[in-house]
Design a protein around this motif. Structure first.
Motif: not given
Length: 260
Positions: A73-78, A122-124, A156-163
């Motif tokens: 949710l924080l990533t989407a907001l940013l 899906y990716k951020f 770098k943190s691979r957070i973009d892969e979470l979706p």
């Protein structure tokens, strides 16, 4: 996609254990790549219960979504606040080769053999909306100027892969498996890298043995090394192996090992 002549970009490893693990894995892969690759007829992934595998992946994906939801949710907001364009980026990737698995029906026959069933991943979004203005698939590079400020952090943190946890729930992917590639890149790599199509004999994954053992691809040699690790995983795949790889993915994310 960049040519083979380009050399791999250097990457920083934040601890000696990770550096040694990646160096050892690279050495094993280099040795294995000198051997004759397995033929399509000879190789098959280790068998396991598809029902148990599905239950395991759906359960783990659901738990991970619950745990990761504040970060997502924080990533989407940013992303929304710092750059124009959609929050989630979608892309067609090549999935499981159902023809080889002999589970296809007449309705699943494709006009072109892409090596597997295409699906939407899906990716951020981590890049500008005009990152591929000419419509050509291009590998990301270290220091890529198409990457947004937030994109640099989440890549770098691979957070973009979470979706992609939603892809697991849809049945397109498993949490652990070979990374899926875009059709236009896949058709080239299967001609340039021995054994590349074999990866499609299991479902693609969000993480995998290749990902925790290597940085992002920067050349065809990097792809060859990852194919070795993918095939090694397929030979020994089990739910316990998947759990171990998931656990080893956590420090890769936290310490941003091999990402850019």
């Amino acid at each position: 996609m960049r040519s083979e002549r380009l050399t791999p970009a250097p990457f920083k490893v934040r601890n000696a254990v990770s550096r040694d693990r990646i160096a050892l894995g690279a050495a094993r892969a280099e040795a294995a790549m000198t051997k004759r690759p397995e033929s399509d007829e000879d190789f098959g992934p280790r068998s396991r219960s598809e029902w148990a595998c599905m239950l395991f992946n759906v359960t783990m994906a659901t738990l991970m979504l619950i745990v990761a939801s504040p970060v997502m949710l924080l990533t989407a907001l940013l992303i929304r606040m710092t750059s124009r364009g959609p929050i989630v980026y979608t892309q067609v990737r090549v999935g499981l080769d159902r023809r080889w698995a002999r589970t296809h029906s007449i309705n699943e026959r494709r006009r072109e053999n892409l090596g597997g069933v295409p699906f939407v991943i899906y990716k951020f979004r981590s890049m500008r909306v005009d990152a591929e203005k000419d419509g050509q698939a291009v590998w990301a590079t270290q220091g890529d100027d198409r990457t947004t400020a937030i994109g640099k952090i989440i890549r770098k943190s691979r957070i973009d892969e979470l979706p992609q946890l939603f892809n697991v729930l849809r049945g397109d992917m498993n949490i652990v498996g070979p990374r899926p590639e875009r059709p236009s890149i896949f058709v080239r790599l299967r001609e340039q890298v021995d054994g590349y199509p074999l990866r499609q004999r299991v479902k693609p994954g969000i993480t995998g043995l290749a990902q925790i053992s290597n940085p992002y691809d920067a050349s065809l040699d990097d792809v060859r090394r990852k194919v070795y690790f993918d095939i090694e995983y397929m030979r020994t795949q089990s739910l316990w192996t998947d759990f171990v790889i998931m656990a080893k993915t956590v420090p890769v994310m936290l310490f941003r090992i091999g990402g850019w």
